[in-house]
Design a protein around this motif. Sequence first.
Motif, PDB file in Angstrom:
ATOM      1  N   MET A   1       0.838  -1.192   0.000  1.00 49.69           N
ATOM      2  CA  MET A   1       0.000   0.000   0.000  1.00 49.69           C
ATOM      3  C   MET A   1       0.875   1.245   0.000  1.00 49.69           C
ATOM      4  SD  MET A   1      -2.694   1.382   2.861  1.00 49.69           S
ATOM      5  CE  MET A   1      -4.202   0.794   2.156  1.00 49.69           C
ATOM      6  N   LEU A   2       0.493   2.219  -0.805  1.00 55.24           N
ATOM      7  CA  LEU A   2       1.215   3.484  -0.872  1.00 55.24           C
ATOM      8  C   LEU A   2       0.697   4.444   0.202  1.00 55.24           C
ATOM      9  CD1 LEU A   2       1.230   4.089  -4.729  1.00 55.24           C
ATOM     10  CD2 LEU A   2       3.178   3.436  -3.329  1.00 55.24           C
ATOM     11  N   THR A   3       1.616   5.138   0.866  1.00 55.48           N
ATOM     12  CA  THR A   3       1.249   6.164   1.846  1.00 55.48           C
ATOM     13  C   THR A   3       2.071   7.403   1.563  1.00 55.48           C
ATOM     14  OG1 THR A   3       0.793   4.494   3.539  1.00 55.48           O
ATOM     15  CG2 THR A   3       1.070   6.757   4.282  1.00 55.48           C
ATOM     16  N   LEU A   4       1.406   8.539   1.481  1.00 55.87           N
ATOM     17  CA  LEU A   4       2.096   9.808   1.271  1.00 55.87           C
ATOM     18  C   LEU A   4       2.105  10.570   2.592  1.00 55.87           C
ATOM     19  CD1 LEU A   4       3.348  11.596  -1.038  1.00 55.87           C
ATOM     20  CD2 LEU A   4       1.180  12.831  -1.001  1.00 55.87           C
ATOM     21  N   HIS A   5       3.293  10.822   3.124  1.00 51.93           N
ATOM     22  CA  HIS A   5       3.453  11.606   4.351  1.00 51.93           C
ATOM     23  C   HIS A   5       3.769  13.038   3.945  1.00 51.93           C
ATOM     24  CE1 HIS A   5       3.469   8.189   7.160  1.00 51.93           C
ATOM     25  NE2 HIS A   5       4.019   7.534   6.166  1.00 51.93           N
ATOM     26  N   ARG A   6       2.874  13.949   4.272  1.00 50.13           N
ATOM     27  CA  ARG A   6       3.032  15.364   3.935  1.00 50.13           C
ATOM     28  C   ARG A   6       3.289  16.148   5.220  1.00 50.13           C
ATOM     29  NH1 ARG A   6      -1.793  19.129   1.291  1.00 50.13           N
ATOM     30  NH2 ARG A   6      -0.509  20.983   0.865  1.00 50.13           N
ATOM     31  N   ALA A   7       4.265  17.056   5.169  1.00 49.78           N
ATOM     32  CA  ALA A   7       4.591  17.843   6.357  1.00 49.78           C
ATOM     33  C   ALA A   7       4.845  19.291   5.989  1.00 49.78           C
ATOM     34  CB  ALA A   7       5.812  17.262   7.058  1.00 49.78           C
ATOM     35  N   ALA A   8       4.674  20.162   6.968  1.00 47.62           N
ATOM     36  CA  ALA A   8       4.908  21.589   6.732  1.00 47.62           C
ATOM     37  C   ALA A   8       6.335  21.837   6.253  1.00 47.62           C
ATOM     38  CB  ALA A   8       4.625  22.374   8.014  1.00 47.62           C
ATOM     39  N   LEU A   9       7.292  21.095   6.820  1.00 50.22           N
ATOM     40  CA  LEU A   9       8.696  21.206   6.421  1.00 50.22           C
ATOM     41  C   LEU A   9       9.300  19.812   6.297  1.00 50.22           C
ATOM     42  CD1 LEU A   9       9.919  24.067   8.794  1.00 50.22           C
ATOM     43  CD2 LEU A   9       9.542  24.253   6.338  1.00 50.22           C
ATOM     44  N   LEU A  10      10.202  19.654   5.328  1.00 50.98           N
ATOM     45  CA  LEU A  10      10.881  18.387   5.106  1.00 50.98           C
ATOM     46  C   LEU A  10      12.375  18.640   4.953  1.00 50.98           C
ATOM     47  CD1 LEU A  10      11.185  15.357   4.123  1.00 50.98           C
ATOM     48  CD2 LEU A  10      10.659  16.239   1.829  1.00 50.98           C
ATOM     49  N   ILE A  11      13.177  17.908   5.714  1.00 45.90           N
ATOM     50  CA  ILE A  11      14.632  17.898   5.507  1.00 45.90           C
ATOM     51  C   ILE A  11      14.989  16.435   5.262  1.00 45.90           C
ATOM     52  CG2 ILE A  11      16.920  18.492   6.371  1.00 45.90           C
ATOM     53  CD1 ILE A  11      15.637  20.477   8.270  1.00 45.90           C
ATOM     54  N   ALA A  12      15.199  16.081   4.007  1.00 46.60           N
ATOM     55  CA  ALA A  12      15.427  14.681   3.646  1.00 46.60           C
ATOM     56  C   ALA A  12      16.828  14.201   4.008  1.00 46.60           C
ATOM     57  CB  ALA A  12      15.175  14.478   2.157  1.00 46.60           C
ATOM     58  N   ASP A  13      17.791  15.128   4.027  1.00 48.10           N
ATOM     59  CA  ASP A  13      19.171  14.746   4.335  1.00 48.10           C
ATOM     60  C   ASP A  13      19.838  15.843   5.167  1.00 48.10           C
ATOM     61  OD1 ASP A  13      21.705  13.741   4.499  1.00 48.10           O
ATOM     62  OD2 ASP A  13      22.073  13.668   2.347  1.00 48.10           O
ATOM     63  N   ARG A  49      -2.806   6.516   0.327  1.00 49.78           N
ATOM     64  CA  ARG A  49      -3.362   7.042   1.579  1.00 49.78           C
ATOM     65  C   ARG A  49      -2.494   8.225   1.973  1.00 49.78           C
ATOM     66  NH1 ARG A  49      -2.951   2.970   6.403  1.00 49.78           N
ATOM     67  NH2 ARG A  49      -0.827   3.075   5.672  1.00 49.78           N
ATOM     68  N   GLN A  50      -3.093   9.277   2.500  1.00 51.82           N
ATOM     69  CA  GLN A  50      -2.315  10.471   2.841  1.00 51.82           C
ATOM     70  C   GLN A  50      -2.381  10.754   4.329  1.00 51.82           C
ATOM     71  OE1 GLN A  50      -2.282  13.676  -0.008  1.00 51.82           O
ATOM     72  NE2 GLN A  50      -2.482  15.199   1.610  1.00 51.82           N
ATOM     73  N   ARG A  51      -1.198  11.038   4.890  1.00 48.76           N
ATOM     74  CA  ARG A  51      -1.096  11.478   6.280  1.00 48.76           C
ATOM     75  C   ARG A  51      -0.489  12.870   6.273  1.00 48.76           C
ATOM     76  NH1 ARG A  51      -2.044   7.366   9.864  1.00 48.76           N
ATOM     77  NH2 ARG A  51      -1.667   5.229   9.177  1.00 48.76           N
ATOM     78  N   GLU A  52      -1.132  13.792   6.951  1.00 47.66           N
ATOM     79  CA  GLU A  52      -0.641  15.176   6.994  1.00 47.66           C
ATOM     80  C   GLU A  52      -0.150  15.490   8.395  1.00 47.66           C
ATOM     81  OE1 GLU A  52      -3.090  18.124   5.236  1.00 47.66           O
ATOM     82  OE2 GLU A  52      -3.453  16.935   3.435  1.00 47.66           O
ATOM     83  N   TRP A  53       1.058  16.052   8.473  1.00 44.36           N
ATOM     84  CA  TRP A  53       1.708  16.352   9.741  1.00 44.36           C
ATOM     85  C   TRP A  53       2.001  17.849   9.816  1.00 44.36           C
ATOM     86  CZ3 TRP A  53       1.168  12.189  12.512  1.00 44.36           C
ATOM     87  CH2 TRP A  53       1.231  10.935  11.908  1.00 44.36           C
ATOM     88  N   PRO A  54       1.832  18.458  10.992  1.00 47.15           N
ATOM     89  CA  PRO A  54       2.016  19.902  11.121  1.00 47.15           C
ATOM     90  C   PRO A  54       3.455  20.365  11.291  1.00 47.15           C
ATOM     91  CG  PRO A  54       1.283  18.975  13.200  1.00 47.15           C
ATOM     92  CD  PRO A  54       1.298  17.843  12.214  1.00 47.15           C
ATOM     93  N   GLY A  55       4.394  19.479  11.505  1.00 46.28           N
ATOM     94  CA  GLY A  55       5.742  19.921  11.871  1.00 46.28           C
ATOM     95  C   GLY A  55       6.818  19.620  10.857  1.00 46.28           C
ATOM     96  N   LEU A  56       7.957  19.193  11.380  1.00 43.89           N
ATOM     97  CA  LEU A  56       9.180  18.957  10.610  1.00 43.89           C
ATOM     98  C   LEU A  56       9.370  17.455  10.410  1.00 43.89           C
ATOM     99  CD1 LEU A  56      11.956  19.950   9.469  1.00 43.89           C
ATOM    100  CD2 LEU A  56      12.819  19.798  11.815  1.00 43.89           C
ATOM    101  N   LEU A  57       9.449  17.037   9.146  1.00 36.43           N
ATOM    102  CA  LEU A  57       9.654  15.631   8.810  1.00 36.43           C
ATOM    103  C   LEU A  57      11.121  15.425   8.461  1.00 36.43           C
ATOM    104  CD1 LEU A  57       7.343  13.466   6.555  1.00 36.43           C
ATOM    105  CD2 LEU A  57       9.811  13.236   6.498  1.00 36.43           C
ATOM    106  N   VAL A  58      11.753  14.456   9.111  1.00 34.72           N
ATOM    107  CA  VAL A  58      13.183  14.178   8.913  1.00 34.72           C
ATOM    108  C   VAL A  58      13.402  12.658   8.895  1.00 34.72           C
ATOM    109  CG1 VAL A  58      13.899  16.328  10.051  1.00 34.72           C
ATOM    110  CG2 VAL A  58      13.724  14.215  11.395  1.00 34.72           C
ATOM    111  N   PRO A  59      14.589  12.216   8.502  1.00 34.24           N
ATOM    112  CA  PRO A  59      14.879  10.788   8.627  1.00 34.24           C
ATOM    113  C   PRO A  59      14.831  10.355  10.088  1.00 34.24           C
ATOM    114  CG  PRO A  59      16.526  11.900   7.261  1.00 34.24           C
ATOM    115  CD  PRO A  59      15.705  12.967   7.907  1.00 34.24           C
ATOM    116  N   GLY A  60      14.598   9.061  10.317  1.00 32.96           N
ATOM    117  CA  GLY A  60      14.620   8.529  11.668  1.00 32.96           C
ATOM    118  C   GLY A  60      15.979   8.723  12.314  1.00 32.96           C
ATOM    119  N   LEU A  61      15.996   8.775  13.640  1.00 31.98           N
ATOM    120  CA  LEU A  61      17.214   9.081  14.388  1.00 31.98           C
ATOM    121  C   LEU A  61      17.889   7.823  14.933  1.00 31.98           C
ATOM    122  CD1 LEU A  61      15.932  12.173  16.429  1.00 31.98           C
ATOM    123  CD2 LEU A  61      16.853  12.100  14.101  1.00 31.98           C
TER     124      LEU A  61
END
Length: 202
Positions: A1-13, A49-61
């Motif tokens: 299943m495809l899921t799109l995580h949308r966030a106000a800000l994204l830092i991929a790297d 499926r779409q999930r919307e997040w209000p904050g900062l999305l980053v790689p796991g820690l």
Amino acid sequence: MLTLHRAALLIADPAAPAAPVTADGAVLVDGALVAWVGPYAGRPDADARQREWPGLLVPGLLNPYGACQLERRYHPDPREELGAEPLVLDVSDERRGGSARRGLQRMLGHGTTAVAGPFAHPAVRTAVARSGLAAVPGDGADGGLDPLAGRSLAEAVHRPLRAGGPAALAVFAAGSAAELERSGAGCCLATVLGGRLLYRGR
């Protein structure tokens, strides 16, 4: 299943030079892998499926204190009435396994998707293996649940978010990397590991 995580800000790297920040960014997850990363407006046309997040999305820690938290600390069961904080307590292997599982859940609540060993206790090794968190070599340093304590976001990420890579990401209630570093990882809103939402803040 495809899921799109949308966030106000994204830092991929965060470790990349100048660490580009994408406003209204998104990560498309296909099963356990990242299928696409970029601005929401440029997302692929996919039935997701779409999930919307209000904050900062980053790689796991990466928590470098995994061995300390899971082997040298005891995470009490709420029914034991020992409080909520980890304790220095010598317990049986059976209780050590339960403690490790609770500790791993608490780490997920701090955006952790990888933990540093080494893990000497068989019960702890089993708990880590079953959790899905990546186990990496470490020096057994003493520390807490927050992988950002004394570290920058660039130092704390396990691996960048990129197409074809593992779907391990975290979302925090922060408006920038600097704000997240100041507040610490306790402001985690969500942790996704292997494409599955394993933690969601209340």
